[in-house]
Design an enzyme around this catalytic site. Sequence first.
Site, short mmCIF file in Angstrom:
data_model
loop_
_atom_site.label_atom_id
_atom_site.label_comp_id
_atom_site.label_asym_id
_atom_site.label_seq_id
_atom_site.Cartn_x
_atom_site.Cartn_y
_atom_site.Cartn_z
N ARG A 193 -17.78 3.85 2.50
CA ARG A 193 -17.42 4.68 1.35
C ARG A 193 -16.12 4.18 0.73
O ARG A 193 -15.17 3.86 1.46
CB ARG A 193 -17.23 6.14 1.77
N THR A 247 -13.96 4.84 10.53
CA THR A 247 -13.88 5.87 9.48
C THR A 247 -15.01 5.74 8.46
O THR A 247 -15.29 6.70 7.74
CB THR A 247 -12.54 5.79 8.73
N CYS A 253 -6.91 4.02 -2.55
CA CYS A 253 -6.68 2.74 -3.23
C CYS A 253 -7.77 2.38 -4.22
O CYS A 253 -7.62 1.43 -5.01
CB CYS A 253 -6.54 1.62 -2.20
N ARG A 273 -3.02 4.46 6.68
CA ARG A 273 -2.61 4.04 8.02
C ARG A 273 -3.45 2.85 8.47
O ARG A 273 -4.68 2.88 8.38
CB ARG A 273 -2.79 5.21 9.00
N CYS A 322 -3.99 -1.21 0.36
CA CYS A 322 -4.14 0.24 0.58
C CYS A 322 -2.99 0.79 1.44
O CYS A 322 -2.65 0.23 2.48
CB CYS A 322 -5.47 0.54 1.27
N CYS A 359 -12.48 4.06 -0.59
CA CYS A 359 -11.28 4.83 -0.26
C CYS A 359 -10.82 5.65 -1.47
O CYS A 359 -10.76 5.14 -2.59
CB CYS A 359 -10.18 3.87 0.18
N CYS A 384 -11.49 -0.44 1.79
CA CYS A 384 -10.21 -0.42 1.09
C CYS A 384 -9.85 -1.79 0.53
O CYS A 384 -10.39 -2.81 0.95
CB CYS A 384 -9.09 0.00 2.05
#
Length: 352
Positions: free
Chosen positions: A64, A31, A69, A42, A39, A66, A35
């Site tokens: 990047r 993705t 969170c 999923r 977090c 999140c 995080c």
Amino acid sequence: MKMPTEQEMKAAIAARDQSRDEDFCYGVITTGVCCKPSCPSRPAKSENLRFFPNIEAAVMAGFRPCKRCLATDETSRVAVLTKIARYIDNNAEERLTLSTLADIAGLSPSRLQRIFKETFGVSPKTYQDAARMRRFKQSLKDGKGVTEAIFASGFGSISRVYGEATRNLGMPPKAYGAGGAGEVITFACRVTALGLLAMAATDKGVCFAQFGKNEASLVSELAAEFPNAKLRVSPSSNVPELDTWIKALDQHLSEGAPRPELPIDMRGTAFQMKVWKFLTSTHEGDILSYSEVAKRIDKPKTVRAVASACARNRIGVLIPCHRVLRGDGGLGGYRWGLKRKQALIDLEQVRT
């Protein structure tokens, strides 16, 4: 502070352990998001996780923040810088001045420039160039033509992106956009003293050397890096060089033979290449801290960026990032597990 072990970090993520939020963060390669351990998103597959000492190091590595969170405490320094980094990511194609970014951050231009560079190891301008390059690479993968991708990414000229892209991609833009199409990458998986190793090479040299639990996961990682390259298994009868190289590396690990001086096809950003090239110049038994490496490459304020470059190294042992420790002497992180890192350090210390 020393990072937890990989097993402890995975357990903290599985339990969404909020008490571990200050100890480390993690990125998900599928993705591109980083995080905190707590977090609520999923959970990702274990093999897709990458670990970092803090959120700044993860962002510097290309992940990047999140939006679930890490969208809290807007008054904190990390939150402000995360906001700016996110703004640059979302508007990379625009002409962003330091004054514009400073207004968004609520800081003076000089202060934003200073703390952004202290945190991420690069200036906002350099970070924007990297964001443009990520967008350019993604546009190519999505099937856009080179010229269309160049202007959609905000580079503004064909000549500029070709110089920048060749340095960052290690191959011409069309080749990268096609996922390495046209390149032939030969690979082999062999058991070594430190576990199963996959080594792959282009005609320039080794571009991939990673340890893993099984052949399938290692080949998947190689294929994800070069999805459209022609991947060719190396049977020793037809391509003996790669098998010889792995054997030489294993003899170094298990029998005390010198580390083999193999040709290396490094592929990374200019800063990553600078760190990796420096590490290849170090000697067996050398132990350096991340800050010492930063000083030795004349970038004393880029400690976190050095740690990130070590974490992104895809050519294990041959680019000896295992020789770099935390300032307090702790092992820090290691892409292939802290046990392997300690084993490599012990091996070299005994010999010297």
